[in-house]
Design an enzyme around this catalytic site. Sequence first.
Site, PDB file in Angstrom:
ATOM      1  N   TYR A  70       0.846  -1.199   0.000  1.00  0.00           N
ATOM      2  CA  TYR A  70       0.000   0.000   0.000  1.00  0.00           C
ATOM      3  C   TYR A  70       0.875   1.241   0.000  1.00  0.00           C
ATOM      4  O   TYR A  70       1.742   1.418   0.857  1.00  0.00           O
ATOM      5  CB  TYR A  70      -0.899  -0.010   1.224  1.00  0.00           C
ATOM      6  CG  TYR A  70      -2.088   0.920   1.146  1.00  0.00           C
ATOM      7  CD1 TYR A  70      -3.315   0.436   0.715  1.00  0.00           C
ATOM      8  CD2 TYR A  70      -2.001   2.242   1.527  1.00  0.00           C
ATOM      9  CE1 TYR A  70      -4.429   1.272   0.661  1.00  0.00           C
ATOM     10  CE2 TYR A  70      -3.108   3.077   1.476  1.00  0.00           C
ATOM     11  CZ  TYR A  70      -4.322   2.588   1.040  1.00  0.00           C
ATOM     12  OH  TYR A  70      -5.415   3.415   0.993  1.00  0.00           O
ATOM     13  N   TYR A 127      -5.682   5.706  -7.094  1.00  0.00           N
ATOM     14  CA  TYR A 127      -5.898   5.488  -5.668  1.00  0.00           C
ATOM     15  C   TYR A 127      -7.329   5.025  -5.465  1.00  0.00           C
ATOM     16  O   TYR A 127      -8.257   5.833  -5.418  1.00  0.00           O
ATOM     17  CB  TYR A 127      -5.636   6.776  -4.886  1.00  0.00           C
ATOM     18  CG  TYR A 127      -5.860   6.664  -3.397  1.00  0.00           C
ATOM     19  CD1 TYR A 127      -4.897   6.108  -2.576  1.00  0.00           C
ATOM     20  CD2 TYR A 127      -7.033   7.113  -2.809  1.00  0.00           C
ATOM     21  CE1 TYR A 127      -5.093   5.995  -1.204  1.00  0.00           C
ATOM     22  CE2 TYR A 127      -7.253   7.010  -1.440  1.00  0.00           C
ATOM     23  CZ  TYR A 127      -6.272   6.451  -0.648  1.00  0.00           C
ATOM     24  OH  TYR A 127      -6.482   6.349   0.698  1.00  0.00           O
TER      25      TYR A 127
END
Lengths: 132, 387
Positions: free
Chosen positions: B292, B342
């Site tokens: 991430y 994102y």
Amino acid sequence: MTAGVIRPMIGRDSRFFWEGTQVGELRIQKCNACGAKRFPPGPACQSCEAYDRGYDVAAGTGTVFSYVVHRYPPVPGKELPIVIALVDLDEGVRMVGEVVDVSDDEIEVGMRLRVDWNRIDDELTLPIWRKA
Amino acid sequence: MSLYRKAAIAGIGATEFSKESGRSELQLSVEAVRHALADCGLTAADVDGFTTFTMDTSSEIAVARELGCGELRFFSRINYGGGAACATVQQAAMAVATGVADCVVAYRGFNERSESRFGQVSLAAATQVNTNGLDNAWSYPMGLGTPAATVAMQATRYMHEYGATSEDFGRVAVADRRHAATNPNAFFYGKPITLEDHQASRMIVDPLHLLDCCQESDGAVALVIVSAERARDLAQKPAYISAAAQGSGVDQYVMTSYYRDDIGIPEMGVVGRELWRQSGLGPDDMQMAILYDHFTPYVLMQLEELGFCGRGEAPGFIADGAIELGGKLPINTHGGQLGEAYIHGMNGIAEGVRQIRNTSVNPVPNVEHVLVTAGTGVPTSGIVLSV
Ligand SMILES: [Zn+2]
């Protein structure tokens, strides 16, 4: 430049802190049963499980543990850039604080700071930090 | 009983990734779910469960209504922003492994650039009427009010403790953007950057440059999770879930776990230990990883927490292209959230599935296991996907 500052959510467990800033006291929760200090405050002692709590008034001095210089985006009620530090208080707790009168290239880990007060209005005073 | 290879991700789907989708967040999620179902040859009639993020604005029942689903037997939500990503897969895997549901869809859809921008100061986060709002009283009023700023506070300390530099963070951005450059679905397709570009990009919150920060994106991703047995009969090669874990550390906060003696992200260590325990695998068994990457410093800290290297050793670990294609641990082969989009970590899970299927635009040779992690700085999650 403090109009429109983001106001803290205040609850039963944190009201004493914000009442303290109004009268120029940096209040650190202290367990009445075992003496453990903590920040941020909360209803149950993490050391002895007691709910019985009071506070100490901190000396208002501490050391920069980490810091940032916030340049973008805008933050309500603040003038950019904002120097913000994690301050290790001499009492052994840590808190986030806005550092004023210290330039973005002067701030460093280990710098000594002292607390001061930014009175927003009749209901809110924010702690701020200056070079000690 | 264990979750090891009991369930699989059978289908993946997404909308285009953009800066202005021009349609509702609900529609984005519905479109992504339809794509994911079509991908594996199922229909809305097969779905009996949904799981998503607490932050998602489209309820499970609203998505089900638009899809024309029948009755639902399972629905759940996971808190803590992007930390929920892999936990939605865990929820689904547990549900299908236990027979609570047969076919669970995990989804996340938002207009996170054209509507509610996560990169800005969120008054809603500061004023929410719950303990998270009370926690935020100790940061937002002091001016610490963006995700970038909360991460920068950790980054400064990490640099101080271990001698890491901005260039070390920049190497993550360079790797991501190199991978995005060959991914037609990436917003930064055809736009690689150099370390010099990273260093020259403007400061957002010192020590973070603009190119340390992920994009804001509009889009949605959906994943279809069924039992391993059922997955074998569907259209795509299954991505078996070898492990799925959540993790929260001691004295945990959302983005502001600053009150531990040693700050950092021990919650990801919890996830890592649990993933290795459940799967019997370890860091050396991973041919690649999707880590991430909302902000680059946390990629370095994740490598350490997950056991790929020791504390403070990530700058050395990632040097010399180690996290790029052809390196010892390629990461974020879709371009990550800095390069592709994102979508709160869900697009990274989809890329993990593509690598298992060998359909990624940036295939890593001989992939058997892919580690995927969720949001950092928050209570988080991770999964190991396997062939
Ligand atoms: Zn006590």
